[in-house]
Design a protein around this motif. Structure first.
Motif, PDB file in Angstrom:
ATOM      1  N   ALA A 151       1.007   4.334   1.430  1.00 25.07           N
ATOM      2  CA  ALA A 151       0.367   5.033   2.545  1.00 25.07           C
ATOM      3  C   ALA A 151       0.398   6.544   2.373  1.00 25.07           C
ATOM      4  O   ALA A 151      -0.441   7.246   2.934  1.00 25.07           O
ATOM      5  CB  ALA A 151       1.024   4.627   3.863  1.00 25.07           C
ATOM      6  N   TYR A 186      -3.534  -3.782   8.726  1.00 23.48           N
ATOM      7  CA  TYR A 186      -2.219  -3.438   9.259  1.00 23.48           C
ATOM      8  C   TYR A 186      -2.289  -3.201  10.760  1.00 23.48           C
ATOM      9  O   TYR A 186      -3.297  -2.722  11.282  1.00 23.48           O
ATOM     10  CB  TYR A 186      -1.659  -2.213   8.527  1.00 23.48           C
ATOM     11  N   LEU A 241      -4.244   4.092   5.637  1.00 21.31           N
ATOM     12  CA  LEU A 241      -3.735   2.727   5.612  1.00 21.31           C
ATOM     13  C   LEU A 241      -4.810   1.728   6.026  1.00 21.31           C
ATOM     14  O   LEU A 241      -5.189   0.869   5.254  1.00 21.31           O
ATOM     15  CB  LEU A 241      -2.524   2.643   6.542  1.00 21.31           C
ATOM     16  N   THR A 254       5.765   6.724   1.176  1.00 18.99           N
ATOM     17  CA  THR A 254       5.675   5.797   2.310  1.00 18.99           C
ATOM     18  C   THR A 254       4.945   4.544   1.843  1.00 18.99           C
ATOM     19  O   THR A 254       3.756   4.592   1.547  1.00 18.99           O
ATOM     20  CB  THR A 254       4.932   6.436   3.496  1.00 18.99           C
ATOM     21  N   VAL A 307       3.934   0.548   2.573  1.00 26.26           N
ATOM     22  CA  VAL A 307       3.782  -0.446   3.635  1.00 26.26           C
ATOM     23  C   VAL A 307       3.483  -1.800   2.995  1.00 26.26           C
ATOM     24  O   VAL A 307       2.524  -1.928   2.233  1.00 26.26           O
ATOM     25  CB  VAL A 307       2.669  -0.061   4.629  1.00 26.26           C
ATOM     26  N   VAL A 357      -0.562   2.044  11.641  1.00 20.94           N
ATOM     27  CA  VAL A 357      -1.637   2.954  11.226  1.00 20.94           C
ATOM     28  C   VAL A 357      -1.518   4.268  12.005  1.00 20.94           C
ATOM     29  O   VAL A 357      -1.585   5.357  11.418  1.00 20.94           O
ATOM     30  CB  VAL A 357      -3.020   2.304  11.432  1.00 20.94           C
ATOM     31  N   VAL A 413       0.844  -1.195   0.000  1.00 25.97           N
ATOM     32  CA  VAL A 413       0.000   0.000   0.000  1.00 25.97           C
ATOM     33  C   VAL A 413       0.879   1.245   0.000  1.00 25.97           C
ATOM     34  O   VAL A 413       1.852   1.324   0.760  1.00 25.97           O
ATOM     35  CB  VAL A 413      -0.922   0.030   1.248  1.00 25.97           C
ATOM     36  N   VAL A 463       1.508   6.365  10.778  1.00 25.19           N
ATOM     37  CA  VAL A 463       1.243   6.979   9.475  1.00 25.19           C
ATOM     38  C   VAL A 463       0.308   8.173   9.624  1.00 25.19           C
ATOM     39  O   VAL A 463       0.571   9.261   9.098  1.00 25.19           O
ATOM     40  CB  VAL A 463       0.674   5.942   8.476  1.00 25.19           C
ATOM     41  N   GLU A 464      -0.776   7.996  10.338  1.00 17.73           N
ATOM     42  CA  GLU A 464      -1.761   9.074  10.454  1.00 17.73           C
ATOM     43  C   GLU A 464      -1.257  10.238  11.303  1.00 17.73           C
ATOM     44  O   GLU A 464      -1.542  11.400  10.988  1.00 17.73           O
ATOM     45  CB  GLU A 464      -3.092   8.538  10.965  1.00 17.73           C
TER      46      GLU A 464
END
Length: 145
Positions: A75, A84, A80, A105, A107, A89, A73, A92-93
């Motif tokens: 991201a 995962y 995401l 990025t 994943v 997650v 993915v 990333v967020e």
């Protein structure tokens, strides 16, 4: 700079898929890519990819798909989400919200079959880890020319 983060815990069966990929590539990429292993703590992930333009994260997933299934993915392009691990997650967020998500990025998730304490990687996850290592090597070679 690029970085590769293998997320998971070895000796917990297929949860060790991410670190296995990092170990496969560590010596080969050491001069050009920051390679690290972590247990999935969001703060650690954020610290490892700090200053990186391209981050590749590899982890185990549990979705009910056949063991060894590989997902990839981007991201940086959007949320995401499942399957995962929550720590990835969250990292990333949080990075996205703070404007600190690496420009690229990626994943990778390797579907696991067993996650028992003391267990080794299953043959399906070990084979998938090798395939993911090849894919990451190609991706990073393309980027660095």
């Amino acid at each position: 700079m690029a970085c590769l983060i293998g997320v998971g815990r070895e000796r917990y069966g297929d949860e060790g898929a991410g670190p296995a990929v990092a170990r496969i590539l560590a010596a080969e990429l050491a001069d050009s890519v920051r390679v690290a292993e972590c247990d999935g703590d969001p703060a650690t992930i954020l610290a490892v990819w700090k200053g990186c333009v391209h981050a590749v994260v590899v982890c185990a997933t549990q979705s009910g798909a056949p063991a060894g299934t590989i997902r990839r993915v981007a991201a940086h392009a959007g949320p995401l989400g499942a399957p995962y691990p929550q720590g990835i997650v969250d990292a990333v967020e949080l990075a996205r919200a703070r404007g600190r998500l690496p420009d690229r990025t990626i994943v990778y998730g390797i579907e696991g079959a067993t996650f028992s304490a003391g267990a080794e990687l299953s043959p399906a996850s070990a084979a998938a880890a090798e395939r993911v290592a090849v894919a990451i090597r190609r991706e990073l070679e393309t980027e660095t020319g």
